[in-house]
Design a protein around this motif. Structure first.
Motif, short mmCIF file in Angstrom:
data_model
loop_
_atom_site.label_atom_id
_atom_site.label_comp_id
_atom_site.label_asym_id
_atom_site.label_seq_id
_atom_site.Cartn_x
_atom_site.Cartn_y
_atom_site.Cartn_z
N TYR A 1 -2.43 22.42 -3.67
CA TYR A 1 -1.24 23.26 -3.83
C TYR A 1 -0.13 22.39 -4.38
CZ TYR A 1 2.90 26.02 -2.47
OH TYR A 1 4.09 26.72 -2.47
N ILE A 2 0.45 22.80 -5.50
CA ILE A 2 1.53 22.04 -6.12
C ILE A 2 2.80 22.89 -6.11
CG2 ILE A 2 0.81 22.79 -8.44
CD1 ILE A 2 1.96 20.10 -9.47
N THR A 3 3.91 22.28 -5.72
CA THR A 3 5.18 22.99 -5.59
C THR A 3 6.32 21.98 -5.64
OG1 THR A 3 6.40 24.60 -4.24
CG2 THR A 3 5.20 22.87 -3.07
N THR A 4 7.55 22.48 -5.45
CA THR A 4 8.71 21.61 -5.34
C THR A 4 9.35 21.80 -3.97
OG1 THR A 4 10.14 23.28 -6.37
CG2 THR A 4 9.19 21.60 -7.81
N SER A 5 10.02 20.79 -3.49
CA SER A 5 10.64 20.85 -2.17
C SER A 5 11.88 21.74 -2.19
CB SER A 5 11.03 19.44 -1.71
OG SER A 5 11.76 19.49 -0.50
N SER A 6 12.04 22.52 -1.12
CA SER A 6 13.23 23.38 -1.02
C SER A 6 14.49 22.58 -0.74
CB SER A 6 13.02 24.42 0.09
OG SER A 6 12.80 23.78 1.33
N SER A 7 14.36 21.33 -0.37
CA SER A 7 15.53 20.49 -0.08
C SER A 7 16.17 19.92 -1.35
CB SER A 7 15.14 19.33 0.85
OG SER A 7 14.18 18.50 0.23
N THR A 8 15.48 20.06 -2.49
CA THR A 8 16.04 19.57 -3.75
C THR A 8 16.16 20.75 -4.71
OG1 THR A 8 13.80 19.00 -4.49
CG2 THR A 8 15.12 17.25 -3.49
N PRO A 9 17.33 21.38 -4.78
CA PRO A 9 17.49 22.56 -5.65
C PRO A 9 17.34 22.20 -7.11
CG PRO A 9 19.62 21.84 -4.81
CD PRO A 9 18.58 21.04 -4.08
N GLY A 10 16.61 23.02 -7.84
CA GLY A 10 16.40 22.80 -9.27
C GLY A 10 16.97 23.93 -10.08
N ASN A 11 16.84 23.83 -11.40
CA ASN A 11 17.30 24.90 -12.28
C ASN A 11 16.36 25.08 -13.47
OD1 ASN A 11 17.91 22.52 -13.60
ND2 ASN A 11 20.05 23.04 -14.02
N GLY A 12 15.05 25.07 -13.16
CA GLY A 12 14.08 25.29 -14.22
C GLY A 12 12.68 25.49 -13.69
N MET A 13 11.87 26.18 -14.48
CA MET A 13 10.46 26.42 -14.17
C MET A 13 9.61 25.95 -15.36
SD MET A 13 10.21 28.30 -11.23
CE MET A 13 11.21 29.41 -10.21
N VAL A 14 8.47 25.33 -15.06
CA VAL A 14 7.53 24.96 -16.12
C VAL A 14 6.25 25.76 -15.96
CG1 VAL A 14 8.40 22.63 -16.46
CG2 VAL A 14 6.62 23.03 -14.76
N TYR A 15 5.61 26.02 -17.10
CA TYR A 15 4.33 26.71 -17.12
C TYR A 15 3.24 25.67 -17.40
CZ TYR A 15 7.61 30.53 -17.76
OH TYR A 15 8.68 31.39 -17.62
N LEU A 16 2.18 25.71 -16.60
CA LEU A 16 1.12 24.71 -16.71
C LEU A 16 -0.21 25.39 -16.99
CD1 LEU A 16 2.25 22.60 -13.62
CD2 LEU A 16 2.52 21.97 -16.03
N ASP A 17 -0.90 24.89 -17.99
CA ASP A 17 -2.19 25.44 -18.41
C ASP A 17 -3.29 24.89 -17.50
OD1 ASP A 17 -4.40 26.45 -19.63
OD2 ASP A 17 -4.06 25.50 -21.57
N ILE A 18 -3.65 25.69 -16.50
CA ILE A 18 -4.63 25.23 -15.51
C ILE A 18 -6.01 25.06 -16.13
CG2 ILE A 18 -5.63 25.71 -13.24
CD1 ILE A 18 -3.23 27.49 -12.67
N ARG A 19 -6.34 25.88 -17.11
CA ARG A 19 -7.68 25.86 -17.72
C ARG A 19 -7.82 24.86 -18.85
NH1 ARG A 19 -9.64 28.39 -13.37
NH2 ARG A 19 -8.94 30.54 -13.16
N SER A 20 -6.78 24.09 -19.11
CA SER A 20 -6.86 23.11 -20.19
C SER A 20 -7.92 22.05 -19.89
CB SER A 20 -5.50 22.42 -20.38
OG SER A 20 -5.60 21.32 -21.25
N ALA A 21 -8.45 21.45 -20.96
CA ALA A 21 -9.48 20.43 -20.81
C ALA A 21 -8.95 19.16 -20.14
CB ALA A 21 -10.08 20.09 -22.18
N ILE A 22 -7.63 18.97 -20.13
CA ILE A 22 -7.09 17.77 -19.50
C ILE A 22 -6.51 18.06 -18.11
CG2 ILE A 22 -6.57 16.72 -21.73
CD1 ILE A 22 -3.66 17.42 -21.32
#
Length: 278
Positions: A225-246
């Motif tokens: 499970y990958i996520t970000t901590s709620s204690s460090t507020p951010g201002n962006g989301m990234v999209y990650l290709d889970i099915r990529s060969a890498i």
């Protein structure tokens, strides 16, 4: 003489016929301009000195928000990770995802006396949303609960994880457009999260019975499970290709059979579930 007068009368007659529409229009306008009296003849309804006591009123609207129903979020090909906080209308939103990693063949062997050099989770970037001017704390956990192929999971579903993260980066900025140099090679933009040696050694030094087939391997490692901590507020989301060969877990190791460093990739595949907290 009589014939001349008849011709003159005929000419005047035809001239009058030609001018008839214009004369008719002028006559109608004259009649309308004379109609100056009001349609309502009773002038005592409201006098100039009357006070009808009219006042301005205020209309209040009662507004409420309705939560959307959870959506299907299983077997996604693109995962979203990050946070957007401080929005006055929508509050704070945190995004992450769960994913299995499956061996691609049976009877996996890492050779004689394998020794781990490092373990790294890699996920290829496929897009982004937000400003990314605030650093976040990136966290990776190992699942302590199996995800099933037969279940249609939703965006609010959560799975048990071990309490200590197997990967963690503090003060992290997402770089979704920068190429990544691995050894001497430049690779497509992707996220790299170093994992703990204890986790990497767990797989590298697993008994052969746990590497004999996929079912046995999923009992050894159920996913991450990958996520970000709620204690460090951010201002962006990234999209990650889970099915990529890498995309997957890379084990870097050496053994007694070969003096060269070895690499084994366990692809991110199988069941994947997106998870959103708002």
């Amino acid at each position: 003489m009589r014939r001349v007068k008849e011709q003159q009368l005929r000419s005047k007659f035809w001239l009058l016929i030609k001018k008839a529409p214009a004369i008719t229009i002028c006559w109608c306008l004259f009649i309308l301009s004379g109609c100056k009296d009001p349609a309502i003849l009773d002038k005592d309804l409201i006098n100039q000195g009357d006070n009808p006591n009219l006042k301005r009123d205020t209309v209040y609207a009662k507004v409420s928000s309705l939560f959307e129903q959870p959506v299907n979020a299983y077997n996604i090909g693109t995962g979203m990770v990050g946070s957007i906080t401080g929005d006055p209308n929508f509050g704070n939103t945190y995004a992450g995802f769960y994913a299995q990693c499956r061996i691609s063949s049976n009877n996996v062997s890492f050779g004689t006396n394998p020794v781990l050099d490092s373990a790294v989770l890699t996920l290829r970037y496929s897009g982004s949303y937000g400003k990314f001017t605030q650093p976040v704390e990136l966290l990776v956990y190992e699942l302590n609960q199996a995800m099933l192929d037969s279940v249609k999971y939703r965006s609010i579903d959560a799975f048990q994880v071990y309490p200590s993260p197997i990967g963690q980066i503090q003060n992290f900025f997402f770089f979704s457009t920068d190429s990544v140099k691995v050894d001497t090679l430049m690779m497509a933009p992707h996220l790299r999260v170093p994992l703990t040696n204890s986790f990497g050694s767990k797989i590298l030094n697993a008994p052969s019975a746990q590497l004999v087939d996929l079912t046995s391997f999923l009992n050894l490692f159920r996913g991450f499970y990958i996520t970000t901590s709620s204690s460090t507020p951010g201002n962006g989301m990234v999209y990650l290709d889970i099915r990529s060969a890498i995309s997957g877990i890379n084990l870097y190791y050496h053994n007694s059979d070969d003096t060269l460093a070895q690499t084994y990739l366990i692809p991110a595949s199988g069941v994947t579930v997106s998870h959103i907290d708002n």
